[in-house]
Design an enzyme around this catalytic site. Structure first.
Site, short mmCIF file in Angstrom:
data_model
loop_
_atom_site.label_atom_id
_atom_site.label_comp_id
_atom_site.label_asym_id
_atom_site.label_seq_id
_atom_site.Cartn_x
_atom_site.Cartn_y
_atom_site.Cartn_z
N HIS A 1 -16.08 -5.64 -3.47
CA HIS A 1 -15.56 -6.28 -4.69
C HIS A 1 -16.07 -7.71 -4.87
O HIS A 1 -15.46 -8.50 -5.58
CB HIS A 1 -14.02 -6.26 -4.68
CG HIS A 1 -13.46 -4.88 -4.84
ND1 HIS A 1 -12.17 -4.54 -4.47
CD2 HIS A 1 -14.01 -3.73 -5.33
CE1 HIS A 1 -11.96 -3.25 -4.73
NE2 HIS A 1 -13.06 -2.73 -5.24
N CYS B 1 -23.91 -16.30 -14.27
CA CYS B 1 -23.81 -16.49 -15.71
C CYS B 1 -23.68 -15.14 -16.41
O CYS B 1 -24.43 -14.21 -16.11
CB CYS B 1 -25.07 -17.21 -16.21
SG CYS B 1 -25.22 -17.22 -18.00
N CYS C 1 -27.35 -14.87 -18.82
CA CYS C 1 -28.69 -14.69 -18.24
C CYS C 1 -28.62 -14.18 -16.80
O CYS C 1 -29.65 -13.94 -16.18
CB CYS C 1 -29.50 -15.98 -18.31
SG CYS C 1 -28.91 -17.25 -17.18
N GLY D 1 -4.82 -2.62 6.36
CA GLY D 1 -4.23 -3.50 5.35
C GLY D 1 -4.63 -3.23 3.92
O GLY D 1 -4.90 -4.16 3.17
N THR D 2 -4.66 -1.97 3.56
CA THR D 2 -4.94 -1.65 2.15
C THR D 2 -4.01 -0.54 1.67
O THR D 2 -3.67 0.36 2.43
CB THR D 2 -6.41 -1.24 1.93
OG1 THR D 2 -6.61 -0.91 0.54
CG2 THR D 2 -6.85 -0.07 2.79
N ASN E 1 -1.29 -0.61 9.24
CA ASN E 1 -0.61 -1.18 8.07
C ASN E 1 0.84 -1.47 8.44
O ASN E 1 1.39 -0.82 9.32
CB ASN E 1 -0.66 -0.18 6.89
CG ASN E 1 -0.47 -0.85 5.54
OD1 ASN E 1 0.55 -1.49 5.28
ND2 ASN E 1 -1.45 -0.71 4.67
N ALA F 1 -1.69 -6.26 11.34
CA ALA F 1 -3.06 -6.04 11.82
C ALA F 1 -3.43 -7.01 12.94
O ALA F 1 -4.08 -6.63 13.92
CB ALA F 1 -4.04 -6.19 10.66
C1 BJW Z 1 -0.61 -5.41 5.84
C2 BJW Z 1 -0.22 -6.69 6.27
C3 BJW Z 1 -0.50 -7.04 7.61
C4 BJW Z 1 0.31 -6.48 4.16
N1 BJW Z 1 -1.10 -6.16 8.42
N2 BJW Z 1 -1.19 -4.55 6.66
C5 BJW Z 1 -6.50 4.95 -14.08
C6 BJW Z 1 -6.25 3.99 -15.04
C7 BJW Z 1 -7.03 2.84 -15.15
C8 BJW Z 1 -8.08 2.64 -14.31
C9 BJW Z 1 -8.32 3.60 -13.34
C10 BJW Z 1 -7.57 4.74 -13.22
N3 BJW Z 1 -8.04 5.47 -12.19
C11 BJW Z 1 -9.06 4.81 -11.65
C12 BJW Z 1 -9.27 3.69 -12.34
C13 BJW Z 1 -10.29 2.72 -12.09
C14 BJW Z 1 -9.81 1.47 -11.40
C15 BJW Z 1 -8.70 1.79 -10.40
O1 BJW Z 1 -8.92 2.18 -9.28
N4 BJW Z 1 -7.45 1.60 -10.82
C16 BJW Z 1 -6.29 1.98 -9.99
C17 BJW Z 1 -5.48 0.74 -9.64
C18 BJW Z 1 -5.50 2.98 -10.75
N5 BJW Z 1 -10.99 1.02 -10.72
C19 BJW Z 1 -11.89 0.24 -11.30
O2 BJW Z 1 -11.76 -0.18 -12.45
C20 BJW Z 1 -13.12 -0.08 -10.47
N6 BJW Z 1 -14.31 0.17 -11.19
C21 BJW Z 1 -14.63 1.38 -11.67
O3 BJW Z 1 -13.90 2.34 -11.56
O4 BJW Z 1 -15.86 1.42 -12.27
C22 BJW Z 1 -16.25 2.60 -12.95
C23 BJW Z 1 -16.07 2.35 -14.43
C24 BJW Z 1 -16.95 1.53 -15.08
C25 BJW Z 1 -16.82 1.35 -16.45
C26 BJW Z 1 -15.77 1.95 -17.13
C27 BJW Z 1 -14.86 2.74 -16.47
C28 BJW Z 1 -15.02 2.96 -15.08
C29 BJW Z 1 -13.14 -1.55 -10.11
C30 BJW Z 1 -11.98 -1.94 -9.25
C31 BJW Z 1 -12.03 -3.44 -9.00
C32 BJW Z 1 -10.80 -3.93 -8.24
N7 BJW Z 1 -10.81 -5.33 -8.25
C33 BJW Z 1 -9.78 -6.05 -7.52
C34 BJW Z 1 -9.92 -7.55 -7.86
C35 BJW Z 1 -11.15 -8.12 -7.11
C36 BJW Z 1 -11.37 -9.56 -7.38
C37 BJW Z 1 -10.25 -10.43 -6.90
O5 BJW Z 1 -9.82 -10.40 -5.74
O6 BJW Z 1 -9.75 -11.20 -7.75
O7 BJW Z 1 -9.90 -5.83 -6.12
S1 BJW Z 1 -8.16 -5.42 -7.89
C38 BJW Z 1 -7.51 -5.66 -6.24
O8 BJW Z 1 -7.17 -4.39 -5.64
C39 BJW Z 1 -8.67 -6.22 -5.45
C40 BJW Z 1 -8.51 -5.50 -4.13
O9 BJW Z 1 -9.73 -5.52 -3.43
C41 BJW Z 1 -8.06 -4.14 -4.55
C42 BJW Z 1 -7.36 -3.34 -3.47
O10 BJW Z 1 -6.19 -3.97 -3.07
P1 BJW Z 1 -5.77 -3.91 -1.52
O11 BJW Z 1 -6.76 -4.64 -0.71
O12 BJW Z 1 -5.46 -2.53 -1.13
O13 BJW Z 1 -4.48 -4.84 -1.53
P2 BJW Z 1 -2.94 -4.46 -1.80
O14 BJW Z 1 -2.22 -5.71 -2.10
O15 BJW Z 1 -2.83 -3.36 -2.77
O16 BJW Z 1 -2.43 -3.88 -0.40
C43 BJW Z 1 -2.20 -4.67 0.74
C44 BJW Z 1 -1.80 -3.74 1.86
O17 BJW Z 1 -1.72 -4.48 3.06
C45 BJW Z 1 -0.45 -3.05 1.68
O18 BJW Z 1 -0.58 -1.68 2.00
C46 BJW Z 1 0.45 -3.76 2.70
O19 BJW Z 1 1.46 -2.90 3.22
C47 BJW Z 1 -0.53 -4.14 3.76
N8 BJW Z 1 -0.22 -5.32 4.59
N9 BJW Z 1 0.42 -7.35 5.29
C48 BJW Z 1 -1.40 -4.93 7.97
N10 BJW Z 1 -0.12 -8.27 8.16
ZN ZN Z 2 -27.23 -18.39 -18.14
#
Ligand code: BJW
Ligand code: ZN
Length: 242
Positions: free
Chosen positions: A120, A128, A131, A187-188, A213, A231
């Site tokens: 990600h 940009c 460009c 942790g996801t 997790n 973790a």
């Molecule tokens: C611990 C702990 C400790 C806590 N020890 N554990 C239906 C509707 C709409 C969209 C979609 C859909 N189905 C699929 C999609 C597509 C969408 C998607 O997946 N949506 C779902 C949410 C439904 N995906 C996309 O849009 C992706 N692109 C794509 O599909 O392209 C094709 C396309 C192109 C053109 C048109 C259409 C399609 C892109 C996804 C990009 C995600 N971006 C983000 C932001 C990144 C930038 C930023 O950081 O600002 O990425 S969103 C956010 O979620 C971030 C993360 O990387 C990602 C995952 O989150 P993560 O890491 O799992 O975190 P949490 O908070 O969810 O979980 C934390 C965990 O840790 C928990 O389980 C806790 O229990 C645990 N924990 N402490 C161990 N100490």
């Molecule tokens: Zn530019």
């Protein structure tokens, strides 16, 4: 209390040559970086659709930039925790240790991991929107917003909803997942695609799946072994017994 690891898992970890760590926001929680979802998640307070998508950025770039600046300040104050560190240390113990991370915080690299696939993007990079010129952290501000020499708006090099993941990074991550002997999921929530699809690819290719997790997730049912706990505590405990 010592973590209990069954003999099968111990043997598999002893014999493994290639290990992949698939990580999410939870691995950085103990460093002080808020997760996205869950009770302390940032998105309990902020709506993702208002911030993490391109249209939102075009509509209100200052708001989105404020959010990223705020997160960058937090990240810069944080240090890698024992989970990032043990993963880096394992490079001396196993033939191949790779990190496939959804995080943009750079903490795996700062801990010393060499083979890191950032699905990600990375908060330290910008580009940009017109460009595509790449920028590091020092982008000139015009009217309070980072602007390119060409006049275009500069954005963080991260992947927002509806955007494609960097193709080469994703393909390489798929390849190493397919070849892994053990695939850790740390942790996801595993609900964001296509990143989460890599978990099931590894499973289908016969890798041994271990989840770490604090809570049960949608993935728990599919893995070979789940360890519930922080973790930064669980990972060092596992490898102290191998
Ligand atoms: C611990 C702990 C400790 C806590 N020890 N554990 C239906 C509707 C709409 C969209 C979609 C859909 N189905 C699929 C999609 C597509 C969408 C998607 O997946 N949506 C779902 C949410 C439904 N995906 C996309 O849009 C992706 N692109 C794509 O599909 O392209 C094709 C396309 C192109 C053109 C048109 C259409 C399609 C892109 C996804 C990009 C995600 N971006 C983000 C932001 C990144 C930038 C930023 O950081 O600002 O990425 S969103 C956010 O979620 C971030 C993360 O990387 C990602 C995952 O989150 P993560 O890491 O799992 O975190 P949490 O908070 O969810 O979980 C934390 C965990 O840790 C928990 O389980 C806790 O229990 C645990 N924990 N402490 C161990 N100490
Ligand atoms: Zn530019």
């Amino acid at each position: 209390m010592e973590l209990l690891i069954d003999d099968k898992t111990k043997q598999i970890l002893k014999k493994a040559k290639s290990i992949v760590f698939f990580t999410g926001a939870g691995i950085s929680a103990e460093s002080g970086i808020p997760t996205f979802r869950g009770k302390d998640g940032i998105w309990n307070k902020l709506k993702p659709e208002e911030l993490a998508n391109f249209n939102a950025f075009l509509k209100n770039p200052k708001l989105v930039w404020e959010w990223y600046q705020h997160r960058k300040e937090i990240i810069h104050k944080c240090q890698p925790n024992p989970a990032h560190k043990i993963i880096a240390e394992l490079q001396n113990k196993y033939e191949k240790v790779s990190v496939v991370t959804q995080n943009i915080d750079n903490l795996h690299r700062r801990a010393g991991s060499k083979s890191v696939y950032e699905l990600h993007g990375n908060i330290e990079r910008n580009y940009c929107i017109d460009c595509k010129k790449e920028y590091g952290n020092n982008v000139p501000l015009i009217d309070g917003l980072p602007k390119c020499d060409c006049g275009g708006l500069v954005r963080p090099d991260v992947v927002w909803f509806g955007e494609y993941l960097p193709q080469n990074v994703f393909t390489s991550a798929e390849e190493i997942a397919k070849k892994s002997d053990v695939f850790f999921i740390v942790g996801t929530t595993g609900i964001v695609y296509p990143a989460a699809s890599i978990i099931y690819l590894a499973k289908n290719k016969g890798s041994y799946l271990i989840e770490v997790n604090i809570d049960e997730t949608d993935i728990s049912i599919s893995v070979d072994q789940s360890f519930f706990g922080k973790a930064g505590e669980v990972l060092p405990q596992i490898f102290s017994q191998i």
